[in-house]
Design a protein around this motif. Structure first.
Motif, short mmCIF file in Angstrom:
data_model
loop_
_atom_site.label_atom_id
_atom_site.label_comp_id
_atom_site.label_asym_id
_atom_site.label_seq_id
_atom_site.Cartn_x
_atom_site.Cartn_y
_atom_site.Cartn_z
N SER A 41 -6.40 -29.79 7.63
CA SER A 41 -4.72 -29.81 7.69
C SER A 41 -4.35 -31.05 7.08
N ASP A 45 3.82 -30.83 5.54
CA ASP A 45 3.77 -29.52 5.19
C ASP A 45 4.51 -28.99 3.88
N VAL A 75 -0.33 -27.33 0.70
CA VAL A 75 0.93 -27.84 1.09
C VAL A 75 2.13 -27.58 -0.18
#
Length: 330
Positions: A41, A45, A75
């Motif tokens: 991750s 975002d 993303v």
């Protein structure tokens, strides 16, 4: 009943296994780890790529890059219309985007705080990678009577949108031909406005710094024959001697319907990024672009290669991009 119970138990187990496999496959499409192993991750975002006007080269390429980054990193990335190089550097500094197209000369001015960045040094932006040559094209109509730089005297000439690198190129090319902005009637127009102005007769010529073939010039040539004013070899050498980030270039015969090759000069196009983006994210972005150049349909895609990804870059390179280029070129 016993047989049905056993059957339901087996079916339930199979469904659980299939669900687990499906989750693993779906997870593989999101935020891919830079080592190709477990998924990762990233700390953002959403990413914006600042490009230029819709009729230049930056915007269509930016759309392709956005798709590649979204697909490879997970993303969500979008290409944004902007006023191009100089404005893009300022916008990155102000947090209005994360990635931007910019000319190599403008990136240098920005990080050094010179010319249009005098007193406004950009210190939060670094390089991601080099892309392709950007040719400085002085565009006019074939029947305009303008065949040389000297013919521009007293004429209405577009010198680029405010905040664009085209203005600096125009100023420097005029300079080595013994002219200044005071010798012409400068107009601050973007590429689309420039070619529309030429077509309507509102202006006589326009400087357009972009990879050829440039959409706006192609559109103009579809309705009116265009001519690109050449830069002689001796003037190109004089320009390069004073401003070494230029290179000799040529627009091939057949481009825009030209009957012969036109000598020109070019600067480089590059991608810049915010310095504070993580190393892992920028590595993944760089990899997404330079590992997938075969998916770039624009003609300039042929020039975008990992082995030349650091060529002509005169500013600091982001550690994530440096890591990628070190891996693929060593």
């Amino acid at each position: 009943m016993k047989k049905n119970s056993i059957l339901f138990t087996i079916l339930g187990m199979l469904l659980l296994v299939l669900a687990a496999c499906g989750a693993g496959e779906e997870g593989g499409k999101e935020n891919t780890g830079t080592d190709g192993g477990d998924k990762q991750s990233f700390d953002v975002d959403f990413l914006s790529i600042l490009t230029g006007g819709t009729q230049g080269t930056y915007y269509p390429l930016g759309g392709t890059f956005a798709d590649l980054i979204t697909t490879d990193t997970g993303v969500k990335t979008t290409a944004e219309v902007s006023q191009a190089s100089a404005a893009n550097m300022t916008a990155l500094q102000n947090g209005e985007g994360e990635i931007a197209f910019v000319q190599t000369d403008i990136a240098y001015y920005a990080t050094e705080g010179t010319l249009m960045f005098e007193g406004q040094k950009i210190d939060s932006v670094v390089a991601l990678g080099a892309l392709y040559p950007e040719t400085v094209q002085l565009v006019t109509l074939a029947d305009s009577g303008i065949k040389s730089y000297e013919d521009l005297k007293g004429k209405k000439v577009s010198v680029g949108a405010p905040g664009s690198g085209t203005y600096a190129n125009a100023e420097q090319l005029l300079e080595i031909h013994g002219l200044t902005m005071n010798d012409i009637k400068p107009q601050n127009l973007d590429f689309g406005e420039s070619t529309d102005g030429i077509q309507s007769g509102q202006i006589d010529a326009a400087f357009i710094t972009a990879g050829y073939p440039t959409g706006a010039v192609e559109a103009l040539n579809a309705t009116n024959g265009v001519y690109i004013v050449p830069v002689s070899d001796d003037k190109a050498e004089e320009l390069i001697a004073k401003y070494p980030y230029y290179a000799k270039d040529a627009i091939p015969a057949g481009t825009y319907g030209l009957e012969e090759e036109i000598p020109a000069v070019s600067v480089g196009a590059m991608l810049a990024v915010k310095k504070d983006l993580s190393e892992d994210l920028v590595y993944a972005i760089t990899k997404a672009i330079y590992d997938n150049t075969d998916k770039i349909s624009h003609a300039k895609g042929a020039f975008i290669k990992a082995e030349s990804g650091l060529d002509g870059i005169g500013i600091e390179v982001h550690p994530g991009a440096q890591k990628y280029f070190d891996e693929v070129n060593n």
